[in-house]
Design a protein around this motif. Structure first.
Motif, short mmCIF file in Angstrom:
data_model
loop_
_atom_site.label_atom_id
_atom_site.label_comp_id
_atom_site.label_asym_id
_atom_site.label_seq_id
_atom_site.Cartn_x
_atom_site.Cartn_y
_atom_site.Cartn_z
N VAL A 246 -8.61 6.76 54.27
CA VAL A 246 -9.05 7.10 54.51
C VAL A 246 -9.29 8.34 54.37
O VAL A 246 -9.30 9.26 54.59
CB VAL A 246 -10.84 7.21 55.24
N PHE A 247 -8.13 8.23 56.33
CA PHE A 247 -8.20 9.41 56.55
C PHE A 247 -6.85 10.95 55.96
O PHE A 247 -7.33 11.92 55.89
CB PHE A 247 -7.11 9.46 58.48
N VAL A 248 -6.15 10.05 55.19
CA VAL A 248 -4.92 11.16 54.80
C VAL A 248 -5.30 11.80 52.71
O VAL A 248 -5.45 12.55 53.09
CB VAL A 248 -3.72 9.97 54.00
N GLY A 249 -6.42 10.38 52.83
CA GLY A 249 -7.22 11.01 51.18
C GLY A 249 -8.07 12.33 51.53
O GLY A 249 -7.86 12.93 51.14
N GLY A 250 -8.74 12.13 53.33
CA GLY A 250 -9.88 13.15 53.40
C GLY A 250 -8.67 14.40 53.53
O GLY A 250 -9.54 15.14 53.61
N CYS A 251 -7.52 14.37 53.99
CA CYS A 251 -7.28 15.88 54.94
C CYS A 251 -6.87 15.48 53.53
O CYS A 251 -5.99 17.29 52.21
CB CYS A 251 -5.52 14.96 55.33
N SER A 252 -6.39 15.04 51.90
CA SER A 252 -5.85 15.83 50.89
C SER A 252 -6.45 16.23 49.88
O SER A 252 -6.18 17.41 49.30
CB SER A 252 -5.41 14.38 50.12
N ILE A 253 -7.93 16.01 50.13
CA ILE A 253 -8.61 16.88 49.69
C ILE A 253 -8.94 18.16 50.54
O ILE A 253 -9.39 19.01 49.49
CB ILE A 253 -10.46 15.60 50.00
N TYR A 254 -9.33 18.11 51.76
CA TYR A 254 -8.73 19.45 53.03
C TYR A 254 -8.02 19.95 52.03
O TYR A 254 -8.72 21.70 52.03
CB TYR A 254 -9.48 19.31 54.10
#
Length: 264
Positions: A246-254
């Protein structure tokens, strides 16, 4: 008008091809009809799956070449070096977190001593073909299909990344049958977030080798399962992994929303 009809026809071909490859991968078709290899202590299904996946990869690439000439999959060198420089660390972190989570979560269940062949085939080689076929029909075909379909909408690429990632996640449900609710929810979450990470990496580089390589390395985290007969995922492992993804995916979207440049 002719060009428009041609583009529409190609879009249909891309969508149908993605569906056929996904179905073939899910049902191990056609290899399940004629492949039955037994060797050492390796589960025969792995040979069937691998042979089937490489058959599908070959057929898929040929179909793209002849039926979708305007589709750029990105199986060249452009964007590879810059993409690996940018995403290798994130992929490595996901691999290490997942590997450690599984290794520690399975303590108390290590009841099998595998041969080196089993570790090599089931723990490594198998995941190379898994990553290639899944990235071909999810990122290479489905993501590009959705992006073209939504081309007139704002943030079409980001929407396509998210939607293809959700479909990618839901496609793992057949493999979750019989598992507990917590495991199913966490696996759905982490596969969706993994899809977002890989989708962003793909669209930032326009190179399909980037998600293929990242996907392959991350999947190597399944090696600990070669040393146990346990089929269930440890609860603590799936929770930790889901949080990390979730952390890496969220950072990717950002990162994708913030910067639009394509890596070279």
């Amino acid at each position: 008008m002719k060009t428009r009809n041609s583009n529409t026809k190609e879009l249909i071909f891309i969508g149908v091809l993605a569906l056929l490859l996904a179905a073939g991968d899910l049902f191990a078709f056609p290899a399940s009809l004629f492949v039955n290899i037994t060797f050492s202590d390796i589960d025969p299904i792995y040979f069937t799956l691998m042979i089937n996946q490489w058959l599908l990869i070959g057929l898929g690439l040929v179909a793209v070449h002849f039926l979708c000439p305007n589709l750029h999959l990105g199986l060249g060198k452009d964007g590879l070096k810059g993409g690996m420089k940018k995403y290798a660390l994130s992929g490595g972190i996901l691999f290490v977190v997942s590997l450690v989570a599984f290794a520690l979560g399975l303590i108390g269940n290590y009841n099998y001593t595998p041969t080196a062949w089993k570790i090599l085939i089931e723990g490594f080689i198998y995941y190379i073909s898994v990553a290639f076929i899944e990235e071909l029909y999810v990122r290479g075909l489905l993501l590009n299909f959705l992006e073209r379909l939504l081309k007139n909408k704002r943030n079409a690429t980001l929407i396509a990344i998210i939607v293809s990632s959700l479909i990618f996640s839901l496609g793992h449900i057949p493999g979750m049958i019989g598992q507990g609710a917590l495991t199913v929810v966490c696996r759905l979450i982490w596969t969706a977030m993994l899809g977002i990470f890989l989708g962003v990496a793909y669209k930032k580089t326009n190179n399909l080798w980037i998600p293929i390589i990242l996907h392959t390395v991350i999947d190597f985290c399944g090696v600990p399962f070669c040393f146990t007969s346990a089929m269930a995922y440890p609860a603590i492992s799936v929770v930790v992994i889901a949080i990390a993804y979730v952390f890496v995916g969220g950072c990717s979207i950002y990162d994708f929303a913030k910067k639009k440049e394509v890596l070279k």
